[in-house]
Structures are given as structure tokens and as C-alpha cells.
Design an enzyme around this catalytic site. Structure first.
Site, mmCIF file in Angstrom:
data_model
loop_
_atom_site.group_PDB
_atom_site.id
_atom_site.type_symbol
_atom_site.label_atom_id
_atom_site.label_comp_id
_atom_site.label_asym_id
_atom_site.label_seq_id
_atom_site.Cartn_x
_atom_site.Cartn_y
_atom_site.Cartn_z
ATOM 1 N N GLU A 1 5.078 -11.246 -6.199
ATOM 2 C CA GLU A 1 4.293 -11.458 -7.213
ATOM 3 C C GLU A 1 4.816 -11.091 -8.356
ATOM 4 O OE1 GLU A 1 3.674 -9.158 -4.601
ATOM 5 O OE2 GLU A 1 2.977 -7.332 -4.648
ATOM 6 N N LYS A 4 -9.215 -13.299 -16.519
ATOM 7 C CA LYS A 4 -9.487 -13.207 -18.282
ATOM 8 C C LYS A 4 -8.708 -14.749 -18.105
ATOM 9 C CE LYS A 4 -9.438 -11.083 -21.603
ATOM 10 N NZ LYS A 4 -11.352 -10.103 -21.940
ATOM 11 N N GLY A 16 0.819 -1.019 -0.142
ATOM 12 C CA GLY A 16 0.079 -0.269 0.009
ATOM 13 C C GLY A 16 0.522 0.919 0.238
ATOM 14 N N HIS A 46 8.199 -7.667 -3.068
ATOM 15 C CA HIS A 46 6.646 -8.177 -3.541
ATOM 16 C C HIS A 46 7.240 -9.625 -4.877
ATOM 17 C CE1 HIS A 46 4.382 -4.920 -3.119
ATOM 18 N NE2 HIS A 46 5.482 -3.725 -2.726
ATOM 19 N N SER A 55 -20.605 -8.710 -27.982
ATOM 20 C CA SER A 55 -20.096 -7.973 -28.354
ATOM 21 C C SER A 55 -19.257 -8.881 -28.928
ATOM 22 C CB SER A 55 -18.995 -7.307 -27.347
ATOM 23 O OG SER A 55 -18.319 -8.080 -26.758
ATOM 24 N N GLY A 56 -18.649 -9.784 -29.237
ATOM 25 C CA GLY A 56 -18.179 -10.912 -30.211
ATOM 26 C C GLY A 56 -16.991 -11.599 -29.264
ATOM 27 N N GLY A 57 -16.541 -10.310 -28.214
ATOM 28 C CA GLY A 57 -14.818 -10.272 -27.398
ATOM 29 C C GLY A 57 -14.988 -11.368 -26.462
ATOM 30 N N VAL A 58 -14.238 -11.543 -26.008
ATOM 31 C CA VAL A 58 -14.577 -13.117 -25.188
ATOM 32 C C VAL A 58 -15.103 -13.033 -23.768
ATOM 33 C CG1 VAL A 58 -12.159 -14.764 -23.768
ATOM 34 C CG2 VAL A 58 -11.411 -12.976 -25.529
ATOM 35 N N ASP A 59 -14.807 -12.325 -23.072
ATOM 36 C CA ASP A 59 -15.984 -11.866 -22.030
ATOM 37 C C ASP A 59 -17.455 -12.185 -22.448
ATOM 38 O OD1 ASP A 59 -13.755 -11.689 -20.696
ATOM 39 O OD2 ASP A 59 -14.086 -9.229 -20.262
ATOM 40 N N SER A 60 -17.954 -11.360 -23.112
ATOM 41 C CA SER A 60 -19.595 -11.562 -23.367
ATOM 42 C C SER A 60 -19.778 -12.791 -23.731
ATOM 43 C CB SER A 60 -19.901 -10.161 -24.117
ATOM 44 O OG SER A 60 -19.578 -10.218 -25.142
ATOM 45 N N SER A 61 -18.913 -12.788 -24.729
ATOM 46 C CA SER A 61 -19.021 -14.089 -25.116
ATOM 47 C C SER A 61 -19.597 -16.084 -24.403
ATOM 48 C CB SER A 61 -18.067 -14.780 -26.747
ATOM 49 O OG SER A 61 -17.534 -14.193 -27.417
ATOM 50 N N CYS A 100 5.677 -6.138 1.536
ATOM 51 C CA CYS A 100 5.763 -4.726 1.949
ATOM 52 C C CYS A 100 5.024 -3.845 2.795
ATOM 53 C CB CYS A 100 5.705 -3.798 0.497
ATOM 54 S SG CYS A 100 6.159 -2.946 -0.110
ATOM 55 N N TYR A 101 4.051 -3.264 2.103
ATOM 56 C CA TYR A 101 3.170 -1.988 3.186
ATOM 57 C C TYR A 101 3.030 -3.571 4.666
ATOM 58 C CZ TYR A 101 -0.456 0.453 5.361
ATOM 59 O OH TYR A 101 -0.899 1.127 6.903
#
Ligand code: XMP
Length: 511
Positions: A172, A367, A53, A170, A224-230, A80-81
Site C-alpha cells: 500500500e 477526502k 500490526g 507493504h 465552516s466553509g471547509g471542504v467537508d462541512s460544505s 505483514c503481521y
């Protein structure tokens, strides 16, 4: 299901921590640091991670963890924080670094104590990513040092008996050489996670939940044809079949053959799919407009209008479904970042149509997990593994006014670039790649004649999160071939540029 709780103290890599945990097939969620203890108990985590943070723990208004957390008997890793917080909360002391050399930013060599479980199996020394101005000056009772750097004697602290660990660096981020191993040790050796969270589990559970929630109701989704909405469409259709109606607005700003490909991908499924051919009205609305933000606004508004008209034809819907994914959820909770570009997606829809509730079946997935789910649901790889494509489509890749002629030029050039990148086997090494049409005309010579034609820009970037990006080092042979093909095969183009600008200072898209 075993869960890791990530308490967010405002660090910039929080999403990355969550991804790293999920990569190990351990389910986790990111929640604000202020999550009430009762909720934490109900969440029932097998381990807790405090993120980094921007604040100093000795600042009186800085966020703090509920002290009762430490009595839950759950292992904690502070980063870290989060590490400083752990130290301070348990009776240690944290101070601002007195000299510039005691502040550490960037790659730093750290020596580990390999007898500490967190560093089990690691070499005695390696490179980590540091980013801190405060340091732990005094250890809490029961703690010992387990990592140190030249400037930071407490780069790692632990109380193995209670399962409390803190790292000043970090783990990650990719720059930390053994970061993934450190997180793995925390998950598997310390929290004893089983690593059994699978996409098949998620699919079963999600289908059950959607069915329970929707009952006999009707669901509407803007596809939309994008990955998420498909993927959302495929999951919802598995759950509720033809109670789902998808509206696909072809705004004419799509890539070559894209609209047909989307329709084909859903052709065998039990769902109603309405394709709206709105090309002419979008072009009309965009006519004469060259200012980027205005173009985006017009497209967003037009989209909503078309969608609204279509949903009125469909009649009353009970649920409006959206392809919201976890990064959107985390980001929307993280305060007010400056608006660089007004991103357009279907987020504006709830205001304009009547429905009872919103369904966001992917809201807990990253994703890569959405993609895995899509493949399991039988969507074609070409759709599921697609690179991101912006809502306003090619309109923001044509600098200046959008016309049908320019769209056709861009579609052809872009298809050539994508085809060649595929032929060279480089699609996976680029996060996003496309052609854009500049507003420049220049003189060239074609055959024996003078030409005065457009210039196409090629853009290919590598990035982890699209917040920053680097330009991809594509081979000259590939660029040569693409340039040759474009000027020969696409009438109206006589020059090709390759964009060698990182983000920042540029953005990925042109407008
Ligand atoms: P920028 O250009 O902001 O792009 O560096 C970062 C990522 O976001 C995508 N992008 C959009 N996606 N609607 C979207 O759905 C938008 O309006 C939009 N603008 C940019 C861009 O393609 C890149 O992946």
C-alpha cells in the site's frame, strides 16, 4: 454492491490500504480485527485484507483472526503481521528474526514469482517496503513461496487453490514500486471485483437514506466553509432542501474574502444559511492571550457559545449534521495517540444543544471522494479543492496575541503567496501552503529610512496524510517574487522567511 473487508490489526498504514482499494472503485470498509463472524457474513465481502500490526503473532495476547474466516470461501490477503497471522493460523510457523540482518526495515529488493496471480504482469524483481522483525519459518500445508528477499525467504506466500495470499512487505505504500499493481491483482484477478463503485451511486444512495431518516424533521449544520462541512451541506440540501439550516460563524480569523466566497457558493441553493458576524467577540475573547493552547481553547469555546445562541434562535432541531469523514472515523477507533495540539472542529457541539440524532452523511468517504462528490453536487472547484484550513483559522498562524492589525497584515501576505503559487501553477504540487506572522521585529531599510517591522514566514508542505510532511521545494523565482511583493505591498512587513522544516520535528501549523 461488492465490498472488500479490511480487518485492522493495528498497523500504521491501514487507512492507506483502504484508500488504495477505493482508488480502484471497489468499496471497502476498515473494521477492528475482532469483528464478529456473524457481522462479517452479513457484510458479505468479496475479499478480506488482514492489515499489518505492531505485535508478534506468537505473543499470547496478540490479536488473532477467527479461524472460521478461512472456511468462508472468500479470498484473503495478509499484509505483514496479517501475512504472519495467515501463516500461523493455517499451521505454518513464525519466528522472531535471530539476527539484525534478518530484520528488514525500509526499501528492500524482492524477487517475485510472476506465475503467482498476485504478481501477475510484474517484473521478476523490484523494490518493496519492508518493516518486520518476525518472519515465516515454516509454510502451512497447501502454501508455496511466491516472493523472496535476501533476508526473507518467505516475502510472499500463496495457496492459489483457496485464494489465500500473504506478503511480508507493504504493497500500500508508495515506496513499493509495484504495490498498486499487486493490490489490483488481488482485487480484480483474485476477488473478481467489478470496480463499479461510483460517486453517482453513493450520491443516490445517500440522498435516499437521508430522506428516509430525516422525514419531515429539521437539520442543523455548522458550516465552516471547509471542504467537508460544505459538501455535507450540499448533499443534505439536495436531500431535504430547506429543512436544513446551516450556521456559518465568521469568527474574523478567516482568509481574505473567505467569508463572502463561502456565502456566494451556497447562494443558489435551497437551504437556510445564517451568517453570524462574530469577529468582534472573538477578538475580545482573544485579547491579551498569547499561549497557543489557550488561544485554541478560547476559540473552540467561543465558537460553541455562538453556535448555541444561534441554534436557540432557530428552535428545536431533530438532527445535528456533521461533516465527519472516514479518516476521522478510523482514527477515533484507534486508541489514544498523544495530544500534540487540541484540534478544534465542531466535534464538541453535541454536548451543548438539544437534538435527537446525529447525521454524518460523509462518514464513509475519504477526502478525495468527498471532493468528487462536492463537484458532482455543483459546488465551485475553488471551494471543493481547497487546501485544509484549521478551525481556529489565522489565530494559530499569528504567533502570540491576535489583533485586528496583525490579522490584516497576515491576510494580505497570505493572499499574495497563494496568488503567486497559483500563477506559477504549483498549487497542486503542495498539500498546504500559507503565510504566518511571526512575533519577531527586525531592522530593515526601506527607501532611505530605517524600518523596524514584522517578519512573515511562508510555509508550503507536501504530504499524503498530514501525520508527516516535508517542506515543498519551491522555486527561488517564486519565493523571490512573493517576498518582493509582500515587503512592497504589505505595510508593516520588512522581512520574509521560507520555512524549511519537515514534520516531525515541526508541525504544519505554527501553534
Ligand atoms: P499540524 O499543525 O498538527 O497540522 O501538523 C496537521 C493538519 O491539521 C490541520 N490543523 C487543524 N485542523 N482544526 C482543524 O480543523 C485544528 O485545530 C487544526 N490544527 C491543525 C493543519 O492545518 C494541517 O492540515
Amino acid at each position: 454492491m461488492q465490498k472488500i473487508l479490511i480487518l485492522d490489526f493495528g498497523g500504521q498504514y491501514n487507512r492507506l490500504i483502504a484508500r488504495r482499494v477505493r482508488e480502484n472503485r471497489v468499496y471497502c470498509e476498515v473494521h477492528p480485527w475482532s469483528m464478529p463472524l456473524e457481522e462479517i457474513r452479513r457484510f458479505d465481502p468479496v475479499g478480506i485484507i488482514f492489515t499489518g500490526g505492531p505485535r508478534s503473532v506468537y505473543d499470547p495476547t496478540a490479536p488473532h483472526a477467527d479461524a472460521r474466516l478461512f472456511a468462508l470461501g472468500v479470498p484473503i490477503l495478509g499484509i505483514c503481521y496479517g501475512c504472519q497471522l495467515l501463516a500461523q493460523a493455517l499451521g505454518g510457523s513464525v519466528s522472531p528474526a535471530q539476527t539484525d540482518t534478518a530484520r528488514e526495515y525500509g526499501k528492500t529488493n524482492v524477487r517475485f514469482d510472476p506465475s503467482c496471480t498476485l504478481f501477475s504482469g510484474l517484473p521478476g524483481e523490484s523494490v518493496v517496503w519492508m518493516s518486520h522483525g518476525d518472519y515465516i519459518a515454516g509454510l502451512p500445508e497447501g502454501f508455496s513461496r511466491c516472493a523472496e528477499s535476501a533476508a526473507c525467504p518467505c516475502a510472499g506466500i500463496c495457496d492459489e487453490a483457496r485464494g489465500f495470499y500473504g506478503v511480508q512487505f507493504h504493497p500500500e505504500v508508495n515506496h513499493t514500486e509495484y504495490g498498486r499493481d499487486i493490490l489490483k491483482n488481488f482485487l480484480f484477478l483474485i476477488c473478481r471485483a467489478a470496480g463499479d463503485w461510483t460517486m453517482e451511486d453513493f450520491r443516490r444512495r445517500a440522498v435516499g437514506e437521508i430522506r428516509r431518516k430525516v422525514g419531515s424533521g429539521r437539520v442543523l449544520l455548522a458550516l465552516s466553509g471547509g471542504v467537508d462541512s460544505s459538501v455535507a451541506a450540499a448533499l443534505l440540501s439536495e436531500a431535504v432542501g430547506d429543512q436544513l439550516t446551516c450556521v456559518f460563524v465568521d469568527h474574523g480569523l478567516l482568509r481574505l474574502n473567505e467569508a463572502d466566497e463561502v456565502m456566494l457558493a451556497f447562494s443558489g441553493r435551497r437551504l437556510r444559511l445564517v451568517r453570524v458576524d462574530a469577529q468582534a467577540r472573538f477578538l475580545r475573547a482573544l485579547s491579551g492571550v498569547s499561549e497557543p493552547e489557550r488561544k485554541r481553547k478560547i476559540i473552540g469555546e467561543e465558537f460553541i457559545r455562538v453556535f448555541e445562541e444561534e441554534s436557540r434562535k432557530i428552535g428545536a432541531v431533530d438532527f445535528l449534521a456533521q461533516g465527519t469523514i472516514y479518516p476521522d472515523v478510523i482514527e477515533s477507533g484507534s486508541g489514544s495517540a498523544a495530544v500534540i495540539k487540541s484540534h478544534h472542529n465542531v466535534g464538541g457541539l453535541p454536548d451543548v444543544i438539544a437534538f435527537r440524532e446525529i447525521l454524518e452523511p460523509l462518514r464513509l468517504l475519504f477526502k478525495d471522494e468527498v471532493r468528487e462528490l462536492g463537484l458532482r453536487l455543483g459546488l465551485p472547484e475553488s471551494l471543493v479543492m481547497r487546501q485544509p484550513f484549521p478551525g481556529p483559522g489565522l489565530a494559530i498562524r499569528i504567533i502570540g496575541e491576535v489583533t485586528l492589525e496583525k490579522l490584516d497584515i497576515l491576510r494580505s501576505a497570505d493572499a499574495i503567496f497563494r496568488e503567486e503559487l497559483q500563477r506559477f501553477g504549483l498549487t497542486e504540487s503542495c498539500s498546504q501552503y500559507f503565510a504566518a506572522l511571526t512575533n519577531m521585529h527586525s531592522v530593515g531599510v526601506m527607501g532611505d529610512a530605517r524600518s523596524y517591522d514584522c517578519a512573515v514566514a511562508l510555509r508550503a508542505v507536501t504530504t499524503e496524510d498530514f501525520m508527516t510532511a516535508d517542506w515543498a521545494r519551491l522555486p527561488y523565482d517564486l519565493l523571490d517574487r512573493v517576498s518582493n511583493r509582500i515587503v512592497n505591498e504589505v505595510p508593516g512587513v520588512n522581512r520574509v522567511f521560507y520555512d524549511v522544516t519537515a514534520k516531525p520535528p515541526a508541525t504544519v501549523e505554527y501553534e
